[in-house]
Design a protein around this motif. Structure first.
Motif, PDB file in Angstrom:
ATOM      1  N   LEU A 259       0.920  -0.970   0.255  1.00 21.57           N
ATOM      2  CA  LEU A 259      -0.095   0.174   0.069  1.00 21.57           C
ATOM      3  C   LEU A 259       0.883   1.204  -0.233  1.00 21.57           C
ATOM      4  CD1 LEU A 259      -2.441  -0.834   1.875  1.00 21.57           C
ATOM      5  CD2 LEU A 259      -2.431  -1.055   0.176  1.00 21.57           C
ATOM      6  N   GLU A 260       1.972   0.666   0.340  1.00 18.55           N
ATOM      7  CA  GLU A 260       2.980   2.340   0.283  1.00 18.55           C
ATOM      8  C   GLU A 260       3.108   3.358  -1.486  1.00 18.55           C
ATOM      9  OE1 GLU A 260       5.364   3.548   2.514  1.00 18.55           O
ATOM     10  OE2 GLU A 260       4.389   1.656   3.578  1.00 18.55           O
ATOM     11  N   ARG A 261       3.319   2.275  -2.091  1.00 19.42           N
ATOM     12  CA  ARG A 261       2.819   3.278  -3.355  1.00 19.42           C
ATOM     13  C   ARG A 261       1.221   3.049  -4.349  1.00 19.42           C
ATOM     14  NH1 ARG A 261       2.989  -1.206  -8.620  1.00 19.42           N
ATOM     15  NH2 ARG A 261       1.428  -0.276  -8.742  1.00 19.42           N
ATOM     16  N   ASP A 262       1.148   4.265  -4.734  1.00 15.53           N
ATOM     17  CA  ASP A 262       0.149   4.126  -4.819  1.00 15.53           C
ATOM     18  C   ASP A 262      -0.560   3.701  -5.672  1.00 15.53           C
ATOM     19  OD1 ASP A 262      -2.183   6.459  -4.568  1.00 15.53           O
ATOM     20  OD2 ASP A 262      -1.532   7.761  -5.609  1.00 15.53           O
ATOM     21  N   VAL A 263      -2.467   3.805  -5.819  1.00 16.77           N
ATOM     22  CA  VAL A 263      -3.141   3.039  -6.673  1.00 16.77           C
ATOM     23  C   VAL A 263      -3.811   3.708  -7.887  1.00 16.77           C
ATOM     24  CG1 VAL A 263      -5.205   1.588  -6.789  1.00 16.77           C
ATOM     25  CG2 VAL A 263      -3.927   1.415  -4.907  1.00 16.77           C
ATOM     26  N   ASP A 264      -3.884   4.112  -9.001  1.00 18.85           N
ATOM     27  CA  ASP A 264      -3.986   4.554 -10.118  1.00 18.85           C
ATOM     28  C   ASP A 264      -4.331   4.006 -11.737  1.00 18.85           C
ATOM     29  OD1 ASP A 264      -5.002   6.945 -11.235  1.00 18.85           O
ATOM     30  OD2 ASP A 264      -3.918   8.380 -10.799  1.00 18.85           O
ATOM     31  N   THR A 265      -5.309   3.836 -12.043  1.00 14.79           N
ATOM     32  CA  THR A 265      -5.542   2.729 -12.771  1.00 14.79           C
ATOM     33  C   THR A 265      -5.856   3.908 -13.605  1.00 14.79           C
ATOM     34  OG1 THR A 265      -7.785   1.790 -12.316  1.00 14.79           O
ATOM     35  CG2 THR A 265      -5.873   0.312 -11.813  1.00 14.79           C
ATOM     36  N   GLY A 266      -6.400   4.874 -13.353  1.00 17.99           N
ATOM     37  CA  GLY A 266      -7.479   5.418 -14.415  1.00 17.99           C
ATOM     38  C   GLY A 266      -9.040   5.133 -13.962  1.00 17.99           C
ATOM     39  N   SER A 267      -9.302   4.658 -13.202  1.00 18.29           N
ATOM     40  CA  SER A 267     -11.115   4.470 -12.575  1.00 18.29           C
ATOM     41  C   SER A 267     -11.028   3.661 -11.534  1.00 18.29           C
ATOM     42  CB  SER A 267     -11.699   3.844 -13.889  1.00 18.29           C
ATOM     43  OG  SER A 267     -11.053   1.870 -13.493  1.00 18.29           O
ATOM     44  N   LEU A 268     -12.110   4.363 -10.711  1.00 20.23           N
ATOM     45  CA  LEU A 268     -12.490   3.724  -9.707  1.00 20.23           C
ATOM     46  C   LEU A 268     -12.521   2.537  -9.565  1.00 20.23           C
ATOM     47  CD1 LEU A 268     -13.650   4.490  -6.954  1.00 20.23           C
ATOM     48  CD2 LEU A 268     -16.104   4.301  -7.615  1.00 20.23           C
ATOM     49  N   ARG A 269     -13.708   1.702 -10.136  1.00 19.26           N
ATOM     50  CA  ARG A 269     -13.590   0.764  -9.926  1.00 19.26           C
ATOM     51  C   ARG A 269     -11.692  -0.294 -10.769  1.00 19.26           C
ATOM     52  NH1 ARG A 269     -17.763  -3.351 -11.023  1.00 19.26           N
ATOM     53  NH2 ARG A 269     -18.583  -1.256 -11.746  1.00 19.26           N
ATOM     54  N   GLY A 270     -11.488   0.130 -11.415  1.00 18.18           N
ATOM     55  CA  GLY A 270     -10.312  -0.766 -11.898  1.00 18.18           C
ATOM     56  C   GLY A 270      -9.193  -0.439 -10.230  1.00 18.18           C
ATOM     57  N   ASP A 271      -9.370   1.255  -9.962  1.00 16.76           N
ATOM     58  CA  ASP A 271      -8.309   1.477  -8.344  1.00 16.76           C
ATOM     59  C   ASP A 271      -9.123   0.154  -6.828  1.00 16.76           C
ATOM     60  OD1 ASP A 271      -6.847   3.888  -9.696  1.00 16.76           O
ATOM     61  OD2 ASP A 271      -8.058   4.763  -8.795  1.00 16.76           O
ATOM     62  N   LEU A 272     -10.611   0.232  -7.184  1.00 16.10           N
ATOM     63  CA  LEU A 272     -10.583  -0.349  -5.398  1.00 16.10           C
ATOM     64  C   LEU A 272     -10.455  -1.881  -6.300  1.00 16.10           C
ATOM     65  CD1 LEU A 272     -14.188   1.322  -5.069  1.00 16.10           C
ATOM     66  CD2 LEU A 272     -11.837   1.059  -3.747  1.00 16.10           C
ATOM     67  N   ARG A 273     -10.408  -1.905  -7.813  1.00 20.29           N
ATOM     68  CA  ARG A 273      -9.738  -4.047  -7.742  1.00 20.29           C
ATOM     69  C   ARG A 273      -8.718  -4.054  -7.377  1.00 20.29           C
ATOM     70  NH1 ARG A 273     -13.721  -7.127 -10.122  1.00 20.29           N
ATOM     71  NH2 ARG A 273     -11.785  -8.370 -11.379  1.00 20.29           N
ATOM     72  N   GLU A 274      -7.556  -3.201  -7.754  1.00 23.80           N
ATOM     73  CA  GLU A 274      -6.140  -3.264  -7.885  1.00 23.80           C
ATOM     74  C   GLU A 274      -5.639  -3.249  -5.975  1.00 23.80           C
ATOM     75  OE1 GLU A 274      -2.165  -3.815  -7.827  1.00 23.80           O
ATOM     76  OE2 GLU A 274      -3.492  -4.425  -9.104  1.00 23.80           O
ATOM     77  N   LEU A 275      -6.520  -2.182  -5.746  1.00 18.25           N
ATOM     78  CA  LEU A 275      -6.264  -2.215  -3.960  1.00 18.25           C
ATOM     79  C   LEU A 275      -6.478  -3.600  -3.267  1.00 18.25           C
ATOM     80  CD1 LEU A 275      -6.290  -0.251  -1.561  1.00 18.25           C
ATOM     81  CD2 LEU A 275      -8.521   0.298  -1.319  1.00 18.25           C
TER      82      LEU A 275
END
Length: 165
Positions: A35-51
C-alpha cells in the motif's frame, strides 16, 4: 485461576513490537503488493480492484496480528494510537486518494456519503470474515466485496434520509 483475557493480553501485546516489523515487511514486498505505492489505474473500479488485489495478498500472519491487535487496542489507547498511525491512517489515505480522483473524474460525487465509510468497510471485511466464516480474507473475497458492496454504494448513493421502510 487467571481471567480468560489475562494470559492472552501479554501474549498478544508482546507481539505489538511486530507493528514496526509489519511496516518494514510491507516496504520490502514487491511494490504491487504494497500500500506504500499509490493506486491509480485511471478508474474507480480499476483502483478498488487493484486495492483488493494488494490487500488480498497480505500475508496470513499479518492478518492474524491485526485481528489480535484489534481486540487489544480496546484497552490500550497508546497501542491504538500506534496501530492507527502505522496501519489505519496510511491505508485510509490510499482509499481517500482513490475516491478523490474518482470524484474529480466525475465517477462519483464529492459529497457522496458512502465515501466516509469505505476505509471502515475494507477493514471490517478483513476482520469479520475470519470471525464469521472461519476463512482468511483473500483477493477473491475482497474483489467480490468491492463489486457487491463498495461500488454500488459509491456509484449509486442513497439519497434518502436515514430510516428504512
Amino acid at each position: 485461576m487467571a481471567p480468560v483475557a489475562g494470559p492472552r493480553r501479554p501474549t498478544v501485546k508482546g507481539r505489538a513490537t511486530g507493528l514496526g516489523d509489519l511496516q518494514t515487511d510491507a516496504r520490502s514486498r514487491p511494490a504491487e503488493q504494497s500500500l506504500e505505492r499509490d493506486v491509480d489505474t485511471g478508474s474507480l473500479r480499476g483502483d478498488l480492484r487493484e486495492l483488493a488485489h494488494r490487500l488480498g495478498n497480505i500475508a496470513p500472519a499479518d492478518q492474524q496480528l491485526m485481528a489480535g491487535m484489534a481486540h487489544v487496542v480496546l484497552g490500550d489507547p497508546e497501542l491504538a494510537r500506534i496501530m492507527q498511525a502505522q496501519l489505519a491512517d496510511p491505508a485510509g489515505e490510499v482509499v481517500e486518494r482513490i475516491l478523490s480522483r474518482a470524484a474529480d473524474r466525475g465517477e462519483i460525487s464529492h459529497e457522496n456519503p458512502a465515501r466516509a465509510f469505505c476505509h471502515h468497510l475494507l477493514l471490517a471485511a478483513a476482520l469479520a470474515r475470519p470471525l464469521m466464516e472461519g476463512q482468511r480474507v483473500d483477493e477473491e473475497y475482497l474483489l467480490s466485496f468491492v463489486n457487491a458492496v463498495m461500488l454500488p454504494a459509491l456509484e449509486n448513493p442513497c439519497t434518502g434520509g436515514g430510516s428504512a421502510g
